[in-house]
Design a protein around this motif. Structure first.
Motif, mmCIF file in Angstrom:
data_model
loop_
_atom_site.group_PDB
_atom_site.id
_atom_site.type_symbol
_atom_site.label_atom_id
_atom_site.label_comp_id
_atom_site.label_asym_id
_atom_site.label_seq_id
_atom_site.Cartn_x
_atom_site.Cartn_y
_atom_site.Cartn_z
ATOM 1 N N LEU A 131 0.830 -1.207 0.000
ATOM 2 C CA LEU A 131 0.000 0.000 0.000
ATOM 3 C C LEU A 131 0.867 1.260 0.000
ATOM 4 C CD1 LEU A 131 -2.754 -1.105 2.529
ATOM 5 C CD2 LEU A 131 -2.985 -0.859 0.032
ATOM 6 N N LYS A 132 1.934 1.245 0.783
ATOM 7 C CA LYS A 132 2.834 2.396 0.862
ATOM 8 C C LYS A 132 3.489 2.662 -0.498
ATOM 9 C CE LYS A 132 6.158 4.284 4.090
ATOM 10 N NZ LYS A 132 5.342 5.458 4.235
ATOM 11 N N ALA A 133 3.953 1.622 -1.160
ATOM 12 C CA ALA A 133 4.584 1.781 -2.481
ATOM 13 C C ALA A 133 3.581 2.294 -3.509
ATOM 14 C CB ALA A 133 5.193 0.460 -2.945
ATOM 15 N N SER A 134 2.409 1.681 -3.575
ATOM 16 C CA SER A 134 1.434 2.079 -4.591
ATOM 17 C C SER A 134 0.925 3.503 -4.360
ATOM 18 C CB SER A 134 0.268 1.088 -4.650
ATOM 19 O OG SER A 134 -0.436 1.044 -3.437
ATOM 20 N N ARG A 135 0.747 3.886 -3.113
ATOM 21 C CA ARG A 135 0.297 5.256 -2.819
ATOM 22 C C ARG A 135 1.362 6.285 -3.185
ATOM 23 N NH1 ARG A 135 -2.451 3.580 2.883
ATOM 24 N NH2 ARG A 135 -4.369 2.763 1.980
ATOM 25 N N ARG A 136 2.619 5.949 -2.922
ATOM 26 C CA ARG A 136 3.696 6.887 -3.258
ATOM 27 C C ARG A 136 3.843 7.014 -4.769
ATOM 28 N NH1 ARG A 136 5.610 11.541 -2.628
ATOM 29 N NH2 ARG A 136 7.788 11.723 -3.174
ATOM 30 N N ILE A 137 3.730 5.925 -5.493
ATOM 31 C CA ILE A 137 3.799 5.966 -6.961
ATOM 32 C C ILE A 137 2.699 6.874 -7.494
ATOM 33 C CG2 ILE A 137 3.487 4.598 -9.061
ATOM 34 C CD1 ILE A 137 4.887 2.261 -7.429
#
Length: 77
Positions: free
Chosen positions: A53-59
């Motif tokens: 979730l952290k990676a996808s939100r930052r992307i």
């Protein structure tokens, strides 16, 4: 508790962008696929967790800021 996630674009086609991600740059063993139209991500391993979730939100946040999909990046909290 601090959390770090790194990500790097590994492939793209007209519909999807694939990123590797993980807690350390040398160990980005997981992958996520981002739909260019809906901007929804799916983990390739099917495991939706905090790191994914952290990676996808930052992307998505970088895309909002720059108007282009990031080549690489990280998020810390």
């Amino acid at each position: 508790m601090a959390a770090l996630v790194y990500f790097k674009k590994i492939s793209e086609d007209p519909d999807t962008i694939t990123y590797s991600f993980g807690e350390d740059p040398p160990e980005m063993t997981r992958r996520l696929s981002m739909d260019r139209t809906t901007r929804r991500a799916q983990p390739d391993d099917g495991h939706i967790d905090y790191l994914f979730l952290k990676a996808s939100r930052r992307i998505n946040a970088v895309y909002d800021e720059r108007g282009e999909w990031p080549e690489r990046g990280m998020s810390a909290s």
